[in-house]
Enzyme design. Structure first.
Site, PDB file in Angstrom:
ATOM      1  N   HIS A 116       1.434   4.419  -0.327  1.00 36.54           N
ATOM      2  CA  HIS A 116       0.000   4.153  -0.219  1.00 36.54           C
ATOM      3  C   HIS A 116      -0.295   2.681  -0.564  1.00 36.54           C
ATOM      4  CE1 HIS A 116      -4.330   5.346  -0.579  1.00 36.54           C
ATOM      5  NE2 HIS A 116      -4.353   4.302  -1.377  1.00 36.54           N
ATOM      6  N   GLU A 117       0.182   2.252  -1.718  1.00 41.84           N
ATOM      7  CA  GLU A 117      -0.118   0.885  -2.158  1.00 41.84           C
ATOM      8  C   GLU A 117       0.561  -0.146  -1.253  1.00 41.84           C
ATOM      9  OE1 GLU A 117      -2.526   0.643  -4.044  1.00 41.84           O
ATOM     10  OE2 GLU A 117      -2.554   2.670  -4.872  1.00 41.84           O
TER      11      GLU A 117
ATOM     12  N   HIS B 191      -1.643  -0.875   1.622  1.00 42.36           N
ATOM     13  CA  HIS B 191      -2.639  -1.896   1.255  1.00 42.36           C
ATOM     14  C   HIS B 191      -1.975  -3.275   1.222  1.00 42.36           C
ATOM     15  CE1 HIS B 191      -6.073   0.608   0.228  1.00 42.36           C
ATOM     16  NE2 HIS B 191      -5.410   1.310  -0.666  1.00 42.36           N
TER      17      HIS B 191
HETATM   18 ZN    ZN Z   1      -6.125   3.101  -1.600  1.00 45.49          ZN
END
Ligand code: ZN
Length: 507
Positions: A266-267, A270
């Site tokens: 997830h990170e 980003h």
């Molecule tokens: Zn997020």
């Protein structure tokens, strides 16, 4: 172009760069606070961060910035040029910042600082009353903020605009109505179907081996460790100090095999967004994700569309099994895939699976709208929360700690923020569907751990632009339409229809 125009532009750019540098320094202090800072440093650190942020803000909102923007705004013909984009985005930031009086900004800062403390007490003691007074003040200040910023339709538009520029409450409401009608019956049907077994995910898994596996995955998907790193923190997050220095954090649980890996993916989603921004925009206010929803679409794409997919595990499961032979030796790929996609309604948002997650967000959006419209009082929230949670997920939280008090966001004054999570989920399906149709044999590539074509496609079509294009412009170009729930619902029906059988309506 006159030399005056060019010297004015350089002066404006100098102001923007200095303001961005101070913001980056504040972000570094925040990153350090969450990773390595000794706890005793908290008080001084809070002051130092506040000083850098307010200095950055004051530097940017001076009258001189307004004069320069006024002179430059009609100077550039090509609206997508670097200069025109700098001026356009700075004008937007400047207008919004100038509409908020220093008194209102100060009062919001003071109230939220106090509210963070009262929220923590209320949360740990399961005592909503301890937080209610501060929350009432925060709702009042958010209404004042909306009035100061201004809006065409609904006061909530002004709050949402801070996080998701251009999207209105009416649009969110329409999207959520479509989503609710289809999603609630899907969740009900899944509840009646036999559940895959998943106890093996919670055996004991060595943290170092988990870490090494996660790092290998991040290298494979293309997070650039020459221009970033990963550390450990209590709450996983990502931040960047430039497009060439992007930080991720994760948290490994010995008794949960996949929580650390999915946080990392997830990170990294980003982080790769930030690393993919055009280097020309470096050090300016264009070198950021274009909206929180678009940022979240990238993290969710890597976490869910890729990380929880069958092709991904067809490529990685044997490797994971080899590392944890004792626990996983007798678990088949298919059983593993079903286990990591188990749908289970929980009252707590951060524990939610990808199917039920958006219902948690919808609940928060509806309550925020009622608060901003002053149709409900803060005192009525806990009961309203329980009732709606029961309506959507069929569960009634036993405590306010697992109900209305579970998130810190309202204590931070972030009313209007939650919808960006769902918008991000929906956009991730739209972006992924578009990538699939343009790239071709994406499933085969994922299965053979070949992620470069996808990453490069995302970079060219989303990351590269920074804030030069808005989220609507990217979606308009990519889908010939706007943010919509339909592609995400198709994805859910297909994936979970396959896992849970034809009980899923529409699959
Ligand atoms: Zn997020």
């Amino acid at each position: 172009m006159s030399s005056k125009t060019e010297s004015d532009f350089q002066e404006l750019l100098g102001i923007i760069r200095a303001a961005c540098d101070l913001q980056a320094a504040a972000a570094l202090l925040e990153w350090d606070q969450e990773t390595y800072m000794p706890e005793a440093g908290t008080e001084a650190r809070a002051r130092q961060i506040a000083t850098l942020q307010s200095t950055s803000h004051e530097l940017f909102v001076r009258d001189r910035t307004g004069e320069l923007l006024e002179g430059l705004k009609d100077e550039y013909e090509d609206s997508m040029s670097f200069r025109a984009s700098i001026v356009r985005v700075a004008e937007r930031d400047f207008d919004r910042a100038r509409k908020l009086s220093p008194e209102l900004v100060g009062e919001i800062a003071q109230t939220t600082t106090r509210a963070k403390v009262s929220w923590r007490h209320a949360y740990s003691e399961n005592n909503f009353d301890r937080f209610a007074g501060d929350l009432e003040r925060i709702v009042g200040l958010c209404i004042q903020k909306a009035e100061a910023v201004g809006y065409a339709g609904h006061p909530y538009d002004a709050l949402l605009d801070e996080y998701e520029p251009g999207v209105t409450a009416a649009q969110v409401k329409k999207i959520f109505d479509d989503l609710r009608d289809s999603l609630v019956p899907i969740v009900r049907a899944i509840e009646c179907a036999p559940q895959p077994r998943n106890a093996f995910l919670y055996y004991s898994y060595d943290a170092d081996i988990q870490w090494d596996f996660g790092m290998e995955v991040l290298r494979d998907i293309g997070f650039d460790f020459q221009r970033g790193r990963q550390d450990v923190s209590a709450h996983p997050f990502s931040t960047s100090f430039s497009t060439s220095d992007v930080r991720l954090t994760t948290r490994i649980h010995e008794r949960n095999l996949t929580s650390g890996l999915f946080s990392s993916l997830h990170e990294a989603g980003h982080g790769m967004y930030e690393q993919g921004i055009d280097p020309e925009l470096e050090g300016t206010s264009l070198a950021q994700g274009t909206s929180l929803g678009m940022h979240e679409s990238q993290s969710r794409l890597w976490e869910n569309q890729i990380g929880r997919s069958r092709p991904f595990w067809a490529g990685y499961y044997r490797d994971l099994q080899r590392r944890f032979e004792q626990n996983l030796g007798s678990v088949s790929l298919e059983d593993f895939y079903r286990a990591i996609n188990r749908v289970h309604a929980s009252p707590v948002r951060v524990e939610a699976d990808e199917v039920t997650y958006n219902l948690h967000i919808m609940l928060r959006f509806e309550l925020e709208m009622l608060l901003v419209e002053e149709k409900v009082t803060v005192k009525e929230l806990p009961e309203l929360w329980r009732d709606r949670m029961e309506g959507y997920l069929g569960i009634r939280p036993e405590s306010d700690t697992d109900g209305v008090l579970q998130d810190i966001h309202w204590a931070l004054g972030a009313i209007g923020y939650f919808p960006t999570y769902t918008l991000g989920n929906l956009m991730s399906a739209q972006v992924f569907a578009c990538a699939k149709s343009e790239i071709g044999n994406l499933d085969e590539q994922i299965e053979s751990r070949e992620f470069a074509p996808l990453r490069e496609w995302l970079q060219a079509n989303v990351h590269h632009w920074g804030r030069k294009l808005s989220a609507d412009e990217i979606m308009e170009w990519m889908t010939k339409g706007e943010i919509s729930a339909a592609p995400w619902l198709d994805y859910v029906r297909q994936k979970y229809g396959d896992i849970y059988g034809s009980l899923v309506p529409g699959s």
